[in-house]
Design a protein around this motif. Structure first.
Motif, short mmCIF file in Angstrom:
data_model
loop_
_atom_site.label_atom_id
_atom_site.label_comp_id
_atom_site.label_asym_id
_atom_site.label_seq_id
_atom_site.Cartn_x
_atom_site.Cartn_y
_atom_site.Cartn_z
N GLN A 133 -8.89 7.07 18.95
CA GLN A 133 -9.31 8.25 18.20
C GLN A 133 -8.54 8.37 16.88
OE1 GLN A 133 -8.76 11.42 21.00
NE2 GLN A 133 -10.73 11.06 22.01
N THR A 134 -7.23 8.08 16.92
CA THR A 134 -6.42 8.11 15.70
C THR A 134 -6.92 7.06 14.71
OG1 THR A 134 -4.49 8.95 16.85
CG2 THR A 134 -4.08 7.82 14.78
N GLU A 135 -7.20 5.87 15.21
CA GLU A 135 -7.73 4.79 14.36
C GLU A 135 -9.05 5.23 13.72
OE1 GLU A 135 -9.61 0.31 14.84
OE2 GLU A 135 -9.31 1.57 16.59
N GLN A 136 -9.95 5.77 14.52
CA GLN A 136 -11.25 6.21 14.02
C GLN A 136 -11.09 7.28 12.94
OE1 GLN A 136 -14.18 4.97 14.77
NE2 GLN A 136 -15.35 6.40 13.54
N SER A 137 -10.21 8.20 13.19
CA SER A 137 -9.96 9.29 12.25
C SER A 137 -9.45 8.76 10.90
CB SER A 137 -8.94 10.25 12.86
OG SER A 137 -8.67 11.32 12.01
N LEU A 185 -10.39 6.99 5.18
CA LEU A 185 -10.31 5.97 4.14
C LEU A 185 -11.68 5.60 3.58
CD1 LEU A 185 -7.61 3.59 5.67
CD2 LEU A 185 -7.36 5.06 3.65
N LYS A 186 -12.69 5.62 4.45
CA LYS A 186 -14.04 5.29 4.01
C LYS A 186 -14.74 6.46 3.33
CE LYS A 186 -14.83 1.94 7.71
NZ LYS A 186 -15.60 1.69 8.94
N ALA A 236 -5.76 8.81 0.15
CA ALA A 236 -6.67 7.74 -0.25
C ALA A 236 -7.06 7.75 -1.73
CB ALA A 236 -7.91 7.74 0.64
N PRO A 237 -7.46 8.87 -2.32
CA PRO A 237 -7.86 8.83 -3.74
C PRO A 237 -6.74 8.37 -4.67
CG PRO A 237 -8.60 10.87 -2.72
CD PRO A 237 -7.69 10.19 -1.74
N SER A 238 -5.52 8.80 -4.42
CA SER A 238 -4.43 8.39 -5.31
C SER A 238 -4.17 6.89 -5.20
CB SER A 238 -3.15 9.18 -5.00
OG SER A 238 -2.68 8.87 -3.71
N SER A 239 -4.29 6.36 -4.00
CA SER A 239 -4.05 4.94 -3.83
C SER A 239 -5.15 4.10 -4.45
CB SER A 239 -3.89 4.58 -2.35
OG SER A 239 -5.11 4.77 -1.67
#
Length: 142
Positions: free
Chosen positions: A105-109, A114-115, A133-136
């Motif tokens: 569940q953590t992985e999916q989240s 990120l997507k 994510a946007p800053s990276s």
């Protein structure tokens, strides 16, 4: 049955290293910003991260490591690196105490964050990843 202990001593690698270490001169300000970002999510209470380890890592560990890895990075790049390492630390700490389903569940989240999918489980790590994510993605220097 007798047990035997073995020890070995690592050489002093710093004394034989030909390169001087460098520390990013912006590290204190950037580390404070990155730590404040993590603390703003109240992760210790919400995620149940080990208090002593958490305090050490936030105060010195990941941010200092990034300052040595990126000694010449601009503050924005150093901040991205610090945030990433702090986020990885939290994911590692959380997954250490989860069962297989919890890790899935953590992985999916995190992957959904990120997507940039519309999925939102309201989890703290999802929110942090979504903000990170946007800053990276603005920088490909790392």
């Amino acid at each position: 049955m007798a047990t035997t202990s073995h020890t070995f001593t690592l050489p002093d690698l710093r004394s034989i290293c030909l390169w001087r270490t460098s520390l990013n001169p912006q590290h204190e300000a950037v580390a404070a910003e990155s730590s404040a970002w993590v603390l703003s999510y109240d992760v210790q209470a919400k995620l149940g991260v080990n208090q002593k380890l958490y305090e050490f890592f936030i105060s010195r560990g990941g941010n200092l490591l990034c300052a040595y890895i990126y000694p010449f990075a601009a503050p924005e790049i150093l901040r991205i690196a610090c945030d990433f390492v702090n986020l990885l630390f939290l994911v590692d700490e959380v997954s250490d105490v989860q069962n297989g389903e919890g890790v899935r569940q953590t992985e999916q989240s995190i992957l959904c964050a990120l997507k940039n999918e519309t999925y939102d489980d309201n989890a703290t790590l999802y929110k942090m990843t979504k903000e990170y994510a946007p800053s990276s993605l603005r920088s490909t220097a790392i």
